[in-house]
Design an enzyme around this catalytic site. Sequence first.
Site, PDB file in Angstrom:
ATOM      1  N   LYS A  17       0.774  -1.283  -0.100  1.00  0.00           N
ATOM      2  CA  LYS A  17      -0.008  -0.109  -0.104  1.00  0.00           C
ATOM      3  C   LYS A  17       0.846   1.197  -0.028  1.00  0.00           C
ATOM      4  O   LYS A  17       0.536   2.349  -0.822  1.00  0.00           O
ATOM      5  CB  LYS A  17      -1.024  -0.253   1.267  1.00  0.00           C
ATOM      6  N   GLN A  47      -4.020  -1.056   9.715  1.00  0.00           N
ATOM      7  CA  GLN A  47      -4.404  -2.556   9.258  1.00  0.00           C
ATOM      8  C   GLN A  47      -4.796  -3.508  10.175  1.00  0.00           C
ATOM      9  O   GLN A  47      -4.593  -3.510  11.400  1.00  0.00           O
ATOM     10  CB  GLN A  47      -2.766  -3.316   8.472  1.00  0.00           C
ATOM     11  N   ASP A  66     -10.511   3.251   4.535  1.00  0.00           N
ATOM     12  CA  ASP A  66     -10.986   1.896   4.557  1.00  0.00           C
ATOM     13  C   ASP A  66     -12.511   1.941   4.339  1.00  0.00           C
ATOM     14  O   ASP A  66     -13.220   0.780   4.190  1.00  0.00           O
ATOM     15  CB  ASP A  66     -10.616   1.160   5.774  1.00  0.00           C
TER      16      ASP A  66
HETATM   17  N1  GUN Z   1      -6.973  -6.593   6.498  1.00  0.00           N
HETATM   18  C1  GUN Z   1      -7.459  -7.287   5.405  1.00  0.00           C
HETATM   19  N2  GUN Z   1      -8.073  -6.729   4.578  1.00  0.00           N
HETATM   20  C2  GUN Z   1      -7.854  -5.261   4.839  1.00  0.00           C
HETATM   21  C3  GUN Z   1      -8.410  -4.134   4.546  1.00  0.00           C
HETATM   22  O1  GUN Z   1      -9.040  -4.101   3.609  1.00  0.00           O
HETATM   23  N3  GUN Z   1      -8.453  -2.943   5.424  1.00  0.00           N
HETATM   24  C4  GUN Z   1      -7.422  -3.248   6.639  1.00  0.00           C
HETATM   25  N4  GUN Z   1      -7.513  -2.118   7.208  1.00  0.00           N
HETATM   26  N5  GUN Z   1      -7.227  -4.298   7.052  1.00  0.00           N
HETATM   27  C5  GUN Z   1      -7.269  -5.399   6.271  1.00  0.00           C
END
Ligand code: GUN
Length: 300
Positions: A55, A99, A122
């Site tokens: 990311k 995350q 998110d």
């Molecule tokens: N962990 C697995 N998928 C995601 C996501 O789309 N966003 C976040 N913040 N954590 C994750």
Amino acid sequence: MAEAKLIDGKAFAAGLRERVGKGVAELKAAAGSTPGLATVLVGADPASQVYVRSKGKMAAELGMTRFEHRLPAETGEEELLALVRKLNADPAVNGILVQLPLPRQIDTSRVLLAVDPDKDVDGLHPINVGRLGSIAPGALLDFPVPCTPLGCSMLLADALGPLAGRHAVVIGRSNLVGRPVAQLLLRSSCTVTIGHSRTRDLPALCRLADILVVAIGKPGFVRGDWIKSGATVIDVGINRVPAAEGKTRLVGDVAFAEALPIAAQITPVPGGVGPMTVACLMYNTLQAARRKAGLPFVAV
Ligand code: GUN
């Protein structure tokens, strides 16, 4: 019947990233501002480390500023909340991604609630969950929407055009994927049914689907004979399973080889939904920066 057409998420995501990159350059020229994405990783889960790294790298490649925060696994809730508040107050940060999953000692819902909804790239803050759940059909998605679901809906719109009237069956009811995918499909005027682990007859439910979205995290769970002939299948699963010579490989939640002769279109794993998640995070970050600069919403 002919084999299903593959829905190429890798190619679509590459195109989306290119459009976002152009949008970043335009925003700099128009408003003198550079989108900033802050990622927060607590602990050292290997899969989460890979995701967070990709990311940050993608944000930098598209001309955004990245702020990477890594905290030890034993970090307390108050310490994490203090960092979130600091990022909320930082004008250089347009998007905050914490995350998931977080370590056990931290209450995830408290952390998600602390993120400024305007920076919640998110789409997991209750305000944004509510916006997605209450929006009128046809209205603009001018707020952050969870990345993987947004990617699924972009692929479906590209593959099928207007979705109105189709029966969409979503298997999985998580906050990250199942629920928001169902909301997006409802917004596109699909008839939506959500199936899950307690549904009485999942195969029979799946056989009703014109559009079948599967997000349950079980390798090859949906079998070929669960799929209606000519259906469009979106496989959100990313499961690592043992392969020959002691190696591993990635498979989805759908038994892909069985589905191929039955479905009309299907996303492969890897190369389907997966690449869309990070591309949509970049999209959400650009849109957050555009809103902050007072620019009107444009689909990218
Ligand atoms: N962990 C697995 N998928 C995601 C996501 O789309 N966003 C976040 N913040 N954590 C994750």
